[in-house]
Write a protein that holds these residues in place. Structure first.
Motif, PDB file in Angstrom:
ATOM      1  N   CYS A   1       0.821  -1.220   0.000  1.00 23.20           N
ATOM      2  CA  CYS A   1       0.000   0.000   0.000  1.00 23.20           C
ATOM      3  C   CYS A   1       0.850   1.264   0.000  1.00 23.20           C
ATOM      4  N   LEU A   2       1.972   1.197   0.688  1.00 24.49           N
ATOM      5  CA  LEU A   2       2.840   2.367   0.810  1.00 24.49           C
ATOM      6  C   LEU A   2       2.065   3.603   1.248  1.00 24.49           C
ATOM      7  N   SER A   3       1.023   3.396   1.986  1.00 23.25           N
ATOM      8  CA  SER A   3       0.185   4.494   2.447  1.00 23.25           C
ATOM      9  C   SER A   3       0.005   4.379   3.948  1.00 23.25           C
ATOM     10  N   LEU A   4       0.387   5.380   4.662  1.00 22.25           N
ATOM     11  CA  LEU A   4       0.215   5.361   6.109  1.00 22.25           C
ATOM     12  C   LEU A   4      -1.248   5.451   6.504  1.00 22.25           C
ATOM     13  N   ARG A   5      -2.101   5.936   5.611  1.00 24.30           N
ATOM     14  CA  ARG A   5      -3.528   6.027   5.947  1.00 24.30           C
ATOM     15  C   ARG A   5      -4.188   4.652   5.985  1.00 24.30           C
ATOM     16  N   LYS A   6      -3.690   3.715   5.184  1.00 22.67           N
ATOM     17  CA  LYS A   6      -4.300   2.380   5.123  1.00 22.67           C
ATOM     18  C   LYS A   6      -3.509   1.343   5.922  1.00 22.67           C
ATOM     19  N   CYS A   7      -2.326   1.677   6.374  1.00 22.95           N
ATOM     20  CA  CYS A   7      -1.443   0.700   7.013  1.00 22.95           C
ATOM     21  C   CYS A   7      -1.955   0.304   8.400  1.00 22.95           C
ATOM     22  N   ALA A   8      -2.059  -0.996   8.614  1.00 22.27           N
ATOM     23  CA  ALA A   8      -2.533  -1.510   9.904  1.00 22.27           C
ATOM     24  C   ALA A   8      -1.541  -1.241  11.028  1.00 22.27           C
ATOM     25  N   LEU A   9      -0.300  -0.975  10.665  1.00 25.75           N
ATOM     26  CA  LEU A   9       0.710  -0.732  11.696  1.00 25.75           C
ATOM     27  C   LEU A   9       0.943   0.750  11.970  1.00 25.75           C
ATOM     28  N   TYR A  10       0.317   1.605  11.192  1.00 27.39           N
ATOM     29  CA  TYR A  10       0.491   3.037  11.420  1.00 27.39           C
ATOM     30  C   TYR A  10      -0.041   3.377  12.804  1.00 27.39           C
ATOM     31  N   ASN A  11       0.708   4.112  13.539  1.00 20.04           N
ATOM     32  CA  ASN A  11       0.414   4.361  14.945  1.00 20.04           C
ATOM     33  C   ASN A  11       0.355   5.863  15.181  1.00 20.04           C
ATOM     34  N   LYS A  12      -0.671   6.489  14.632  1.00 24.50           N
ATOM     35  CA  LYS A  12      -0.804   7.939  14.729  1.00 24.50           C
ATOM     36  C   LYS A  12      -0.787   8.391  16.188  1.00 24.50           C
ATOM     37  N   ASN A  13       0.025   9.360  16.465  1.00 26.03           N
ATOM     38  CA  ASN A  13       0.170   9.948  17.806  1.00 26.03           C
ATOM     39  C   ASN A  13       0.538   8.910  18.865  1.00 26.03           C
ATOM     40  N   ASP A  14       1.184   7.840  18.437  1.00 24.62           N
ATOM     41  CA  ASP A  14       1.654   6.794  19.351  1.00 24.62           C
ATOM     42  C   ASP A  14       0.521   6.251  20.222  1.00 24.62           C
ATOM     43  N   ALA A  15      -0.651   6.060  19.626  1.00 24.79           N
ATOM     44  CA  ALA A  15      -1.840   5.628  20.357  1.00 24.79           C
ATOM     45  C   ALA A  15      -1.683   4.255  20.993  1.00 24.79           C
ATOM     46  N   TRP A  16      -0.869   3.390  20.408  1.00 28.77           N
ATOM     47  CA  TRP A  16      -0.740   2.034  20.935  1.00 28.77           C
ATOM     48  C   TRP A  16       0.273   1.918  22.071  1.00 28.77           C
ATOM     49  N   ALA A  17       0.926   2.982  22.397  1.00 30.35           N
ATOM     50  CA  ALA A  17       1.934   2.935  23.462  1.00 30.35           C
ATOM     51  C   ALA A  17       1.333   2.475  24.786  1.00 30.35           C
ATOM     52  N   LYS A  18       0.085   2.835  25.018  1.00 31.98           N
ATOM     53  CA  LYS A  18      -0.547   2.443  26.287  1.00 31.98           C
ATOM     54  C   LYS A  18      -0.791   0.934  26.379  1.00 31.98           C
ATOM     55  N   ARG A  19      -0.698   0.210  25.247  1.00 29.23           N
ATOM     56  CA  ARG A  19      -0.867  -1.245  25.245  1.00 29.23           C
ATOM     57  C   ARG A  19       0.444  -1.970  25.530  1.00 29.23           C
ATOM     58  N   GLY A  20       1.538  -1.221  25.653  1.00 34.60           N
ATOM     59  CA  GLY A  20       2.820  -1.833  25.973  1.00 34.60           C
ATOM     60  C   GLY A  20       3.824  -1.685  24.851  1.00 34.60           C
ATOM     61  N   PRO A  21       5.061  -2.129  25.093  1.00 31.13           N
ATOM     62  CA  PRO A  21       6.118  -1.976  24.092  1.00 31.13           C
ATOM     63  C   PRO A  21       6.013  -3.013  22.981  1.00 31.13           C
ATOM     64  N   GLY A  22       6.649  -2.698  21.881  1.00 28.02           N
ATOM     65  CA  GLY A  22       6.741  -3.657  20.780  1.00 28.02           C
ATOM     66  C   GLY A  22       5.568  -3.580  19.826  1.00 28.02           C
ATOM     67  N   PRO A  23       5.536  -4.482  18.855  1.00 29.34           N
ATOM     68  CA  PRO A  23       4.489  -4.486  17.829  1.00 29.34           C
ATOM     69  C   PRO A  23       3.193  -5.101  18.354  1.00 29.34           C
ATOM     70  N   ARG A  24       2.487  -4.380  19.189  1.00 27.07           N
ATOM     71  CA  ARG A  24       1.288  -4.883  19.873  1.00 27.07           C
ATOM     72  C   ARG A  24       0.218  -5.389  18.903  1.00 27.07           C
ATOM     73  N   VAL A  25       0.052  -4.706  17.768  1.00 26.81           N
ATOM     74  CA  VAL A  25      -1.009  -5.095  16.845  1.00 26.81           C
ATOM     75  C   VAL A  25      -0.734  -6.496  16.294  1.00 26.81           C
ATOM     76  N   LEU A  26       0.510  -6.749  15.902  1.00 23.89           N
ATOM     77  CA  LEU A  26       0.837  -8.070  15.339  1.00 23.89           C
ATOM     78  C   LEU A  26       0.949  -9.136  16.409  1.00 23.89           C
ATOM     79  N   LEU A  27       1.380  -8.768  17.597  1.00 22.93           N
ATOM     80  CA  LEU A  27       1.510  -9.771  18.663  1.00 22.93           C
ATOM     81  C   LEU A  27       0.150 -10.125  19.247  1.00 22.93           C
ATOM     82  N   ALA A  28      -0.801  -9.226  19.114  1.00 23.60           N
ATOM     83  CA  ALA A  28      -2.182  -9.464  19.544  1.00 23.60           C
ATOM     84  C   ALA A  28      -2.274 -10.136  20.898  1.00 23.60           C
ATOM     85  N   ASP A  29      -1.672  -9.504  21.862  1.00 28.10           N
ATOM     86  CA  ASP A  29      -1.760 -10.089  23.212  1.00 28.10           C
ATOM     87  C   ASP A  29      -2.949  -9.506  23.908  1.00 28.10           C
TER      88      ASP A  29
END
Length: 147
Positions: A119-147
């Motif tokens: 896609c090369l598009s940050l708007r469609k990328c599942a890993l795009y982390n606008k404003n570091d929103a996933w930081a509260k879920r812990g370190p690392g690739p939280r979306v792919l690790l799906a813990d």
């Protein structure tokens, strides 16, 4: 029990293909429990050949020392495990492996979808982390690790 029924650590090493230091390591971790003779030398049951064989196979399957110790603790310590004992153990390990295989297959699919999407598009990328929103879920690739 006759002395001829027991193995020295060197005999056990020869029979299992393990080094003496590896056998001592497994002893320290509680995977085998040698007896001591009058001279304070280790003596192992013949059943320990199978136990250490189990350890080697379980490690190749990806089980940790702690998981292996827990499984061995469910086997009889005073005799060689029976076929039924091994079947029960095999079923428990198969369930663990099935869980790991499912997790690996999900991870592979997620990675293929993410890396292979092109896609090369940050708007469609599942890993795009606008404003570091996933930081509260812990370190690392939280979306792919799906813990």
């Amino acid at each position: 029990m006759r002395a001829s029924d027991l193995l020295t650590i060197g005999d056990l090493a020869r029979r299992t293909g393990l080094s003496v230091s590896a056998i001592r390591f497994y002893e320290e971790r509680g995977l085998v429990h040698p007896m001591r003779n009058a001279g304070n030398q280790r003596r192992f049951l013949r059943a320990d050949i199978r136990r250490l064989g189990f350890v080697l196979i379980a490690q190749r399957l990806g089980l940790t020392i702690e998981e292996i110790a827990a499984e061995l603790a469910k086997l009889p310590g005073d005799r060689a495990p029976t076929q039924k004992d091994w079947e029960r153990s095999s079923k428990r390990i198969a369930a663990v492996l099935d869980e790991r295989i499912a997790a690996l297959e999900k991870l592979r699919a997620d990675l293929t979808g993410c890396i292979g999407c092109g896609c090369l598009s940050l708007r469609k990328c599942a890993l795009y982390n606008k404003n570091d929103a996933w930081a509260k879920r812990g370190p690392g690739p939280r979306v792919l690790l799906a813990d």
